[in-house]
Write a protein that holds these residues in place. Structure first.
Motif, PDB file in Angstrom:
ATOM      1  N   SER A  61       0.885  -1.328   0.152  1.00  0.00           N
ATOM      2  CA  SER A  61      -0.173  -0.050   0.137  1.00  0.00           C
ATOM      3  C   SER A  61       0.929   1.139  -0.079  1.00  0.00           C
ATOM      4  N   MET A  62       1.962   1.297   0.130  1.00  0.00           N
ATOM      5  CA  MET A  62       3.026   2.451   0.278  1.00  0.00           C
ATOM      6  C   MET A  62       3.158   3.094  -1.066  1.00  0.00           C
ATOM      7  N   PRO A  63       2.903   4.438  -1.115  1.00  0.00           N
ATOM      8  CA  PRO A  63       2.872   5.264  -2.179  1.00  0.00           C
ATOM      9  C   PRO A  63       4.277   5.341  -2.812  1.00  0.00           C
ATOM     10  N   GLU A  64       4.414   5.722  -4.095  1.00  0.00           N
ATOM     11  CA  GLU A  64       5.529   5.801  -4.840  1.00  0.00           C
ATOM     12  C   GLU A  64       6.095   7.307  -4.470  1.00  0.00           C
ATOM     13  N   ILE A  65       7.328   7.355  -4.674  1.00  0.00           N
ATOM     14  CA  ILE A  65       8.002   8.817  -4.842  1.00  0.00           C
ATOM     15  C   ILE A  65       7.124   9.760  -5.509  1.00  0.00           C
ATOM     16  N   PRO A  66       6.662  10.875  -4.768  1.00  0.00           N
ATOM     17  CA  PRO A  66       6.053  11.851  -5.351  1.00  0.00           C
ATOM     18  C   PRO A  66       6.598  12.350  -6.919  1.00  0.00           C
ATOM     19  N   GLU A  67       5.566  12.465  -7.789  1.00  0.00           N
ATOM     20  CA  GLU A  67       5.852  13.060  -9.112  1.00  0.00           C
ATOM     21  C   GLU A  67       6.626  14.397  -9.245  1.00  0.00           C
ATOM     22  N   PRO A  68       7.781  14.317  -9.386  1.00  0.00           N
ATOM     23  CA  PRO A  68       8.546  15.825  -9.403  1.00  0.00           C
ATOM     24  C   PRO A  68       7.964  16.778 -10.629  1.00  0.00           C
ATOM     25  N   SER A  69       8.137  18.060 -10.524  1.00  0.00           N
ATOM     26  CA  SER A  69       7.709  18.985 -11.605  1.00  0.00           C
ATOM     27  C   SER A  69       8.200  18.807 -13.022  1.00  0.00           C
ATOM     28  N   TRP A  70       9.594  17.999 -12.935  1.00  0.00           N
ATOM     29  CA  TRP A  70      10.188  17.823 -14.130  1.00  0.00           C
ATOM     30  C   TRP A  70       9.886  16.299 -14.775  1.00  0.00           C
ATOM     31  N   ALA A  71       9.119  15.600 -14.140  1.00  0.00           N
ATOM     32  CA  ALA A  71       8.738  14.335 -14.468  1.00  0.00           C
ATOM     33  C   ALA A  71       8.825  13.888 -15.876  1.00  0.00           C
ATOM     34  N   ASN A  72       8.141  14.996 -16.627  1.00  0.00           N
ATOM     35  CA  ASN A  72       8.004  14.774 -18.215  1.00  0.00           C
ATOM     36  C   ASN A  72       8.774  15.767 -18.897  1.00  0.00           C
ATOM     37  N   TRP A  73       9.764  16.324 -18.407  1.00  0.00           N
ATOM     38  CA  TRP A  73      10.196  17.239 -19.248  1.00  0.00           C
ATOM     39  C   TRP A  73      11.070  16.683 -20.252  1.00  0.00           C
ATOM     40  N   THR A  74      11.171  17.329 -21.430  1.00  0.00           N
ATOM     41  CA  THR A  74      12.176  17.073 -22.389  1.00  0.00           C
ATOM     42  C   THR A  74      13.462  17.947 -22.361  1.00  0.00           C
ATOM     43  N   TRP A  75      14.257  17.828 -23.292  1.00  0.00           N
ATOM     44  CA  TRP A  75      15.287  18.595 -23.455  1.00  0.00           C
ATOM     45  C   TRP A  75      14.892  20.152 -23.727  1.00  0.00           C
ATOM     46  N   ALA A  76      13.592  20.336 -24.400  1.00  0.00           N
ATOM     47  CA  ALA A  76      13.264  21.724 -24.711  1.00  0.00           C
ATOM     48  C   ALA A  76      12.713  22.499 -23.478  1.00  0.00           C
ATOM     49  N   ASP A  77      12.620  21.629 -22.423  1.00  0.00           N
ATOM     50  CA  ASP A  77      12.211  22.445 -21.039  1.00  0.00           C
ATOM     51  C   ASP A  77      13.360  22.886 -20.254  1.00  0.00           C
ATOM     52  N   TYR A  78      14.536  22.390 -20.551  1.00  0.00           N
ATOM     53  CA  TYR A  78      15.768  22.897 -19.808  1.00  0.00           C
ATOM     54  C   TYR A  78      16.320  23.967 -20.726  1.00  0.00           C
ATOM     55  N   PRO A  79      17.091  25.020 -19.691  1.00  0.00           N
ATOM     56  CA  PRO A  79      17.594  26.279 -20.473  1.00  0.00           C
ATOM     57  C   PRO A  79      18.262  25.856 -21.670  1.00  0.00           C
ATOM     58  N   ALA A  80      18.413  26.711 -22.656  1.00  0.00           N
ATOM     59  CA  ALA A  80      19.175  26.561 -23.794  1.00  0.00           C
ATOM     60  C   ALA A  80      20.728  26.660 -23.471  1.00  0.00           C
ATOM     61  N   ARG A  89      20.041  19.752 -14.657  1.00  0.00           N
ATOM     62  CA  ARG A  89      19.880  18.272 -14.595  1.00  0.00           C
ATOM     63  C   ARG A  89      20.726  17.722 -13.506  1.00  0.00           C
ATOM     64  N   ALA A  90      21.820  18.160 -13.077  1.00  0.00           N
ATOM     65  CA  ALA A  90      22.518  17.360 -12.031  1.00  0.00           C
ATOM     66  C   ALA A  90      21.723  17.793 -10.770  1.00  0.00           C
ATOM     67  N   GLN A  91      21.015  18.981 -10.461  1.00  0.00           N
ATOM     68  CA  GLN A  91      20.286  19.190  -9.274  1.00  0.00           C
ATOM     69  C   GLN A  91      19.144  18.079  -9.302  1.00  0.00           C
ATOM     70  N   HIS A  92      18.527  18.074 -10.214  1.00  0.00           N
ATOM     71  CA  HIS A  92      17.233  17.021 -10.539  1.00  0.00           C
ATOM     72  C   HIS A  92      17.968  15.525 -10.191  1.00  0.00           C
ATOM     73  N   THR A  93      18.929  15.219 -10.589  1.00  0.00           N
ATOM     74  CA  THR A  93      19.663  13.868 -10.244  1.00  0.00           C
ATOM     75  C   THR A  93      19.760  13.793  -8.903  1.00  0.00           C
ATOM     76  N   ILE A  94      20.225  14.623  -8.245  1.00  0.00           N
ATOM     77  CA  ILE A  94      20.748  14.562  -6.756  1.00  0.00           C
ATOM     78  C   ILE A  94      19.439  14.591  -5.863  1.00  0.00           C
ATOM     79  N   GLU A  95      18.184  15.433  -6.319  1.00  0.00           N
ATOM     80  CA  GLU A  95      16.935  15.429  -5.805  1.00  0.00           C
ATOM     81  C   GLU A  95      16.410  14.011  -5.789  1.00  0.00           C
ATOM     82  N   GLY A 129      20.796   9.547 -19.727  1.00  0.00           N
ATOM     83  CA  GLY A 129      21.065  11.003 -19.095  1.00  0.00           C
ATOM     84  C   GLY A 129      19.900  11.601 -19.107  1.00  0.00           C
ATOM     85  N   CYS A 130      18.460  10.858 -19.033  1.00  0.00           N
ATOM     86  CA  CYS A 130      17.375  11.676 -19.002  1.00  0.00           C
ATOM     87  C   CYS A 130      16.979  11.477 -17.596  1.00  0.00           C
ATOM     88  N   ASN A 131      16.516  12.760 -16.564  1.00  0.00           N
ATOM     89  CA  ASN A 131      16.088  12.681 -15.507  1.00  0.00           C
ATOM     90  C   ASN A 131      14.547  11.983 -15.541  1.00  0.00           C
TER      91      ASN A 131
END
Length: 499
Positions: A61-80, A89-95, A129-131
């Motif tokens: 019954s334990m819930p999964e890790i909550p979905e982060p805001s970037w869960a469905n980001w593509t490269w287009a959502d990251y800074p150019a 990306r490194a910050q998201h990996t650490i989180e 390499g995709c978070n």
């Protein structure tokens, strides 16, 4: 380190009665990353069957890790800007990895299992390499960790992380790629060379074609392209049909249920009970146990929970021959120790990151096993370089805890010592600490050394009679130093490497 031969002759019959301290400690060392003094105290006296059922229900019954805001980001959502993109990306990996590893401390069976399955249904983040892919991979591990294995395999094969890792994303109908088909049989369900042929792999690869639509932005979830699917008839495991992805999975579990159930139950047995199940001379009983677990697996239509319930309630699981015979992985060393002692440092996030980086140095990099076979486990962790690293890193963590709050060493000793406020024999305190941190105690010829480490010659006059007047106890000034010194001694003992 002694080579442990599996001499466990106990049956899979349910064990009678309730949990005592040793059984409770053993249960939590295996189905989780160990447990606190309070958790063990609460478990003692509980009916084994009912307690295991509750732990399994909790895991389901334990819930999964909550979905982060970037869960469905593509490269287009990251800074150019490349530097800014890589930093985010490194910050998201650490989180993500921090949140996942924190779960090891509290989620018991669910994330012990999700971590086990990550070493079975292997991917490597370095490959894609995709978070976003990594989040969905972990989500798949967590939601299926104690579910139905057939559906687990079905879902995992379509995870973008897996499709990239084993080249499914390049598996076109006019040019099939066999990588995933091969590992589906060899590593994920049947075992090498067990019940399939090269022709089965070739034909299966054809059936798995079409999952190649990668989008335009990069890190886009992979989808199916009908035009890249081979729609012709295939003959797989003796059956001929126009197999597609679902057809491959259904056919596999229908035609090879015996082989799958044995292969998976053997891996579960070696992970939870004893790493040695192959020795013909000594392990006939292990094979009988695995046979019975495999029957339960098939009878429950490949549900994982009934297999674990049968195992964790059994005489075989709690037999003395099953205690202290598995070598800790790097994550076991540090997470177990934190759970058992309750020690904390100034920042939980920094502590978790230190654990993650230390495990990486010792050969267990989260999200990046060394290959599709995963980490090799058990005796692989013990060699000259790793052994020194395990000692030095454990000393580093002890020093970290001491620098943050030395009094927590006294508190720990008090929590494990019966009648701590009146116990004036330092040897009994040593016994209590050894009992908590070592699954089978310490070698008889080393016990006196441990006593000597904890004793302080200047305090002999205050120890229990006949040496002293009996006024010493753990509340005495400087007792925390003695606990620290004893722990520094314990982490160098071979028994500390076992669970």
């Amino acid at each position: 380190m002694e080579y442990f031969v599996n001499c466990n002759s106990a049956s899979l019959n349910p064990i009678a009665g309730s949990l005592d301290k040793q059984k409770a400690e053993h249960l939590y060392r295996r189905l989780g990353f160990s447990a606190s003094v309070d958790t063990i105290t609460n478990a003692v006296g509980q009916n084994v069957s009912a307690y295991v059922d509750n732990l399994i229900a909790e895991a389901i019954s334990m819930p999964e890790i909550p979905e982060p805001s970037w869960a469905n980001w593509t490269w287009a959502d990251y800074p150019a800007d490349e530097d800014a993109r890589n930093a985010l990306r490194a910050q998201h990996t650490i989180e993500l990895r921090s949140q996942y590893v924190k779960g090891f401390m509290t989620n018991n069976l669910r994330d012990r299992l999700s971590f086990f399955w990550s070493n079975h249904l292997v991917t490597e983040m370095i490959n894609h390499g995709c978070n976003s892919f990594q989040y969905h991979y972990i989500n798949c591990l967590q939601r299926n960790a104690i579910g139905n294995f057939r559906e687990f395999v079905r879902q995992m094969g379509l995870e973008s992380a897996m499709l990239y890792y084993l080249d499914g994303v390049y598996n076109n109908g006019n040019n099939p790629n066999e990588n995933y088909a091969r590992e589906l049989y060899e590593l994920f369900t049947l075992g090498e060379g067990n019940g399939y042929t090269e022709e089965d792999i070739i034909e299966t690869a054809r059936a798995l074609t079409g999952w190649v639509n990668r989008g335009d932005a990069g890190c886009t979830a992979v989808t199916f392209d009908e035009t890249k699917y081979d729609s012709g008839e295939k003959t797989i495991l003796g059956q001929t049909a126009n197999f597609d992805y679902d057809g491959v999975i259904d056919n596999l579990f229908e035609q090879r249920s015996n082989e799958i159930s044995w292969f998976i139950c053997k891996k579960l047995y070696e992970f939870f009970v004893h790493p040695d199940s192959d020795d013909e001379e000594n392990n006939g009983n292990a094979k009988q146990i695995i046979d019975q677990l495999a029957l339960t697996f098939r009878s429950s239509d490949f549900e994982i929970a009934p297999v674990l319930a049968q195992l964790f309630k059994s005489e075989h699981f709690y037999d003395d021959e099953a205690v202290g015979v598995i070598i800790k992985s790097p994550f076991d060393i540090y997470i177990n120790f934190v759970n058992e002692t309750g020690f904390r440092s100034a920042s939980e996030d920094d502590l978790i990151e230190n654990i993650i980086q230390t495990c990486k140095l010792l050969g267990q990099e989260i999200y990046n096993p060394p290959g599709v076979e995963g980490w090799y486990r058990d005796r692989y962790w013990i060699n000259t370089n790793f052994m020194i690293g395990r000692w030095l890193s454990s000393e580093m963590f002890l020093q970290l805890f001491w620098n943050y709050n030395s009094e927590q060493f006294r508190d720990f000793a008090i929590s494990v010592t019966p009648n701590a406020s009146t116990e004036s024999n330092p040897d009994r305190v040593t016994d209590a600490i050894l009992d908590k941190l070592l699954p089978k105690g310490i070698a008889a010829d080393e016990l006196q050394n441990a006593y000597d480490v904890f004793r302080d010659d200047a305090l002999v006059q205050y120890y229990a009679p006949p040496e002293g007047d009996g006024t010493w106890n753990l509340y005495y000034p400087g007792a925390e130093v003695l606990v620290f010194q004893l722990m520094m001694h314990i982490i160098r003992q071979p028994e500390f490497q076992l669970k």
